[in-house]
Each structure stands twice: as structure tokens, then as C-alpha cells.
Design a protein around this motif. Sequence first.
Motif, PDB file in Angstrom:
ATOM      1  N   ARG A 298      -2.706  -7.436  -9.419  1.00 44.81           N
ATOM      2  CA  ARG A 298      -1.567  -6.543  -9.228  1.00 44.81           C
ATOM      3  C   ARG A 298      -1.358  -6.291  -7.740  1.00 44.81           C
ATOM      4  NH1 ARG A 298      -1.677  -1.740 -13.556  1.00 44.81           N
ATOM      5  NH2 ARG A 298       0.512  -1.761 -12.899  1.00 44.81           N
ATOM      6  N   ALA A 299      -0.099  -6.147  -7.369  1.00 48.23           N
ATOM      7  CA  ALA A 299       0.249  -5.993  -5.954  1.00 48.23           C
ATOM      8  C   ALA A 299      -0.204  -4.635  -5.435  1.00 48.23           C
ATOM      9  CB  ALA A 299       1.752  -6.151  -5.766  1.00 48.23           C
ATOM     10  N   SER A 300      -0.612  -4.618  -4.182  1.00 43.63           N
ATOM     11  CA  SER A 300      -0.989  -3.369  -3.524  1.00 43.63           C
ATOM     12  C   SER A 300       0.227  -2.781  -2.819  1.00 43.63           C
ATOM     13  CB  SER A 300      -2.126  -3.605  -2.533  1.00 43.63           C
ATOM     14  OG  SER A 300      -1.773  -4.626  -1.621  1.00 43.63           O
ATOM     15  N   GLU A 301       0.119  -1.524  -2.428  1.00 39.12           N
ATOM     16  CA  GLU A 301       1.247  -0.812  -1.825  1.00 39.12           C
ATOM     17  C   GLU A 301       0.787  -0.092  -0.565  1.00 39.12           C
ATOM     18  OE1 GLU A 301       4.448   2.759  -2.949  1.00 39.12           O
ATOM     19  OE2 GLU A 301       2.840   2.191  -4.334  1.00 39.12           O
ATOM     20  N   VAL A 302       1.582  -0.217   0.492  1.00 39.78           N
ATOM     21  CA  VAL A 302       1.282   0.471   1.747  1.00 39.78           C
ATOM     22  C   VAL A 302       1.870   1.871   1.687  1.00 39.78           C
ATOM     23  CG1 VAL A 302       1.558   0.449   4.251  1.00 39.78           C
ATOM     24  CG2 VAL A 302       1.261  -1.703   3.009  1.00 39.78           C
ATOM     25  N   VAL A 303       1.022   2.884   1.888  1.00 37.46           N
ATOM     26  CA  VAL A 303       1.442   4.284   1.871  1.00 37.46           C
ATOM     27  C   VAL A 303       0.991   4.910   3.183  1.00 37.46           C
ATOM     28  CG1 VAL A 303       1.351   6.482   0.660  1.00 37.46           C
ATOM     29  CG2 VAL A 303       1.169   4.338  -0.633  1.00 37.46           C
ATOM     30  N   ASP A 304       1.953   5.141   4.089  1.00 37.68           N
ATOM     31  CA  ASP A 304       1.635   5.638   5.431  1.00 37.68           C
ATOM     32  C   ASP A 304       0.647   4.673   6.092  1.00 37.68           C
ATOM     33  OD1 ASP A 304       3.320   7.801   5.101  1.00 37.68           O
ATOM     34  OD2 ASP A 304       1.759   9.039   4.196  1.00 37.68           O
ATOM     35  N   GLU A 305      -0.539   5.160   6.457  1.00 39.88           N
ATOM     36  CA  GLU A 305      -1.544   4.305   7.084  1.00 39.88           C
ATOM     37  C   GLU A 305      -2.573   3.808   6.075  1.00 39.88           C
ATOM     38  OE1 GLU A 305      -3.312   6.387  10.290  1.00 39.88           O
ATOM     39  OE2 GLU A 305      -1.464   6.564  11.457  1.00 39.88           O
ATOM     40  N   GLU A 306      -2.367   4.092   4.801  1.00 37.87           N
ATOM     41  CA  GLU A 306      -3.320   3.713   3.773  1.00 37.87           C
ATOM     42  C   GLU A 306      -2.719   2.653   2.850  1.00 37.87           C
ATOM     43  OE1 GLU A 306      -4.414   7.324   1.841  1.00 37.87           O
ATOM     44  OE2 GLU A 306      -5.682   8.013   3.498  1.00 37.87           O
ATOM     45  N   ILE A 307      -3.576   2.085   2.001  1.00 39.32           N
ATOM     46  CA  ILE A 307      -3.156   1.073   1.036  1.00 39.32           C
ATOM     47  C   ILE A 307      -3.618   1.525  -0.341  1.00 39.32           C
ATOM     48  CG2 ILE A 307      -3.449  -1.311   0.269  1.00 39.32           C
ATOM     49  CD1 ILE A 307      -3.764  -2.139   3.139  1.00 39.32           C
TER      50      ILE A 307
END
Length: 359
Positions: A298-307
Motif C-alpha cells: 500500500r502506498a505511503s503518504e507524506v504528512v508535513d515532515e513525517e510519512i
Amino acid sequence: MSSPSSTAPGAAALAGWAYAAPTAVIVAVLFVAPLVLVVVMSLRRWPLLGPARPNFPADYTKIPDDPLFLDSVLFTLRYTVIITILLSAVALGLALLVQDRRPRVGFFRTAFFLPGAVGFYNPLQVRVAGEVTSGVSPRADGGLRASWRAVSCCPTNLARTFAALPAYVATGTDAGLQLHHPTSARVEHDGFVVEVDTEMPWRGAATLRVVQAPDRLRVLSLRLPIWAGGGTAEWCRVWAPGEEVSVDLRMTPRWVEPDPRIDALRGCVAVERGPLVYCAESPGDQPPLTRITVDTSRASEVVDEEIAVSATLTSAEDQPWPYGPRPRAEAEAISLRLRPYYQWGNHGPATMRVWLPKG
């Protein structure tokens, strides 16, 4: 009868200013100027290389969410109230003691002035070995930082690295300029001046802006990192001031796997994005990393400076120790937040893993 001598008011005022001037200069240079400089620096973002850019009010809006801000304010107040009053009281008491004409005052005068003469004056400002000072560093405060070594290799290595850093970033030849790292910088060589503007490592866009160029053919090259495909991008022309070249390096998160010959990491994966390595951190062991597996399909998602990555959390069951059949346990799908590895430990004591088991 002679009359008492008098001093003109202007001369007296001038003498007062003359007496106060040294103290005023010291206060202005050592207190007022640094305070103003700190305020000015807080309004801008200062990269390691390249010019500073405005960053107001982003830094100030993050203050309420910073768990260290309140601790630092309370520590400063405690230090100011307790230490300052204590030092003033002790200093006044010692001053009165050595000025008083009593038996054995000579001994106290010697004990008071001798430490300053041999270089150990004011031992209250010397940090006691093994003492943990609150507010210095969350890693040190949580016992996560290694103790001081007898051989201080870190400062000398940093000095050596910073001294050689310009050559790591760029080089110049008769043909032109070679940029080896996409980082904000101003590079000059033989009349060829280029400014690099980028927000690496958070974003992959970079702009190469020509500030000054000789009136002849010059090559501007940029080394592409392996995570962006590798190779070298080159532009050869007679450049004019103001010309720009834009590049956009791929910054999508990627799964990386270890060599299968590393037994301890077999069946695990790690996450990288650009030049950064990410890790899972679990303050207070919540969620427990020993019961988490990640789903690489499953694809990961970039959230601010985190993943954020998809993961599975299994319920806690009694496991026969040290071996035995694996008990049946319920699994719960969760979103696991990963932060850059260099930030781990900044939120207090926590378990941490870079290599995560695949589900």
C-alpha cells in the motif's frame, strides 16, 4: 576665608557619563546586541549554506505545540530567581566577611581570593560530572545520549567537515561549475557566480540562478543523487546574468530492503525519502513496535515532515518463552507515522526502529 570649591553642573554630568560609559558599552555589546540579534534571526530561516529567508510567523505559531518551550521558560525563571538571588546573597555575605575587622579575617580573605587566582573562580557555574541539567536536550534529559568520551572526536570531526564542506558542495574548473549537492548555496569561480535556491531535503525543486558570468562558453552541471536516478545534468552555453535553470528531483517515499545475508534484518524493510532515512518511534512504548508489521503493498503518504505507512498491530498474547507455537492473535489495521531518523529521541524516551518487519 576661602569659599568651598564648586563644580559646574555640566562637568559633573560629563564625569557621571564617563564613569557609566564602560558599563553601558559592556551591557550593550554583551546583552542588548545579542538579544536584538536573536530576535532578528528568529524571523528568518537560516540554512547551513546559502542566504537566509523570511520565516515569520511560522516559527512563532509552532511555539504552543512545542513541549520544550514551557520547560525552557520555567527553567529560566527558576535559574533567574534562585541562582541570581543565591549568588547575590553569598557574594554580599563574603564581601562583608572579608571587610570586617575580626580575628582570622586574613584566612577568609585568602580563601575567597585564592580560587580566582588559580582559575577556579565561581565553581557554582561549573557543571558537576554526571549531572543532568533540565532543558538542555531531550535526549540527554532522557538518558538517551551516550556519556562523554575521554577522546573528544566529535568536535574535531565537525571542524574538519565544515572546513571541507565547500568542496563537497561544489567545485570549479576551467570548463565551468560542478554542483555536487543540491543545497542552497552561492558558488563563485573565475567570474562565474551561481545561486542555488532549494528547500532540500523536504522538497525536490531547485533553481540555479546565474548572478554573474564571463562572456564565453561555460558548463553548469548538477550531480543527480542515486535516489533521484543518478547521473549528471549539464547545461553548456554562454550564460547571461539572470538566467535560471530549474530541476525537480523525485521525492516520493520508497521502501528499501537489506541484503539477505544480514540475518538480523531478514524480512524487514526501511523507508527513505530523498536523502533522509525514517524511523518508527514509540514514546512510552505506545504503540509497541514489537507487535507491528508494515504493509509494503500500500502506498505511503507524506504528512508535513513525517510519512504515514499502512501497518498491522497484533493484540498482546502470552508467548511461550523462549520458543513455542505462535499464539493466535487479533490484528488491527493502523496508520504508522514515521519521522526522520535524526529527530528520534527529541520527544522524550522512546523505543525506536528503522527496520520494520513486513506483514
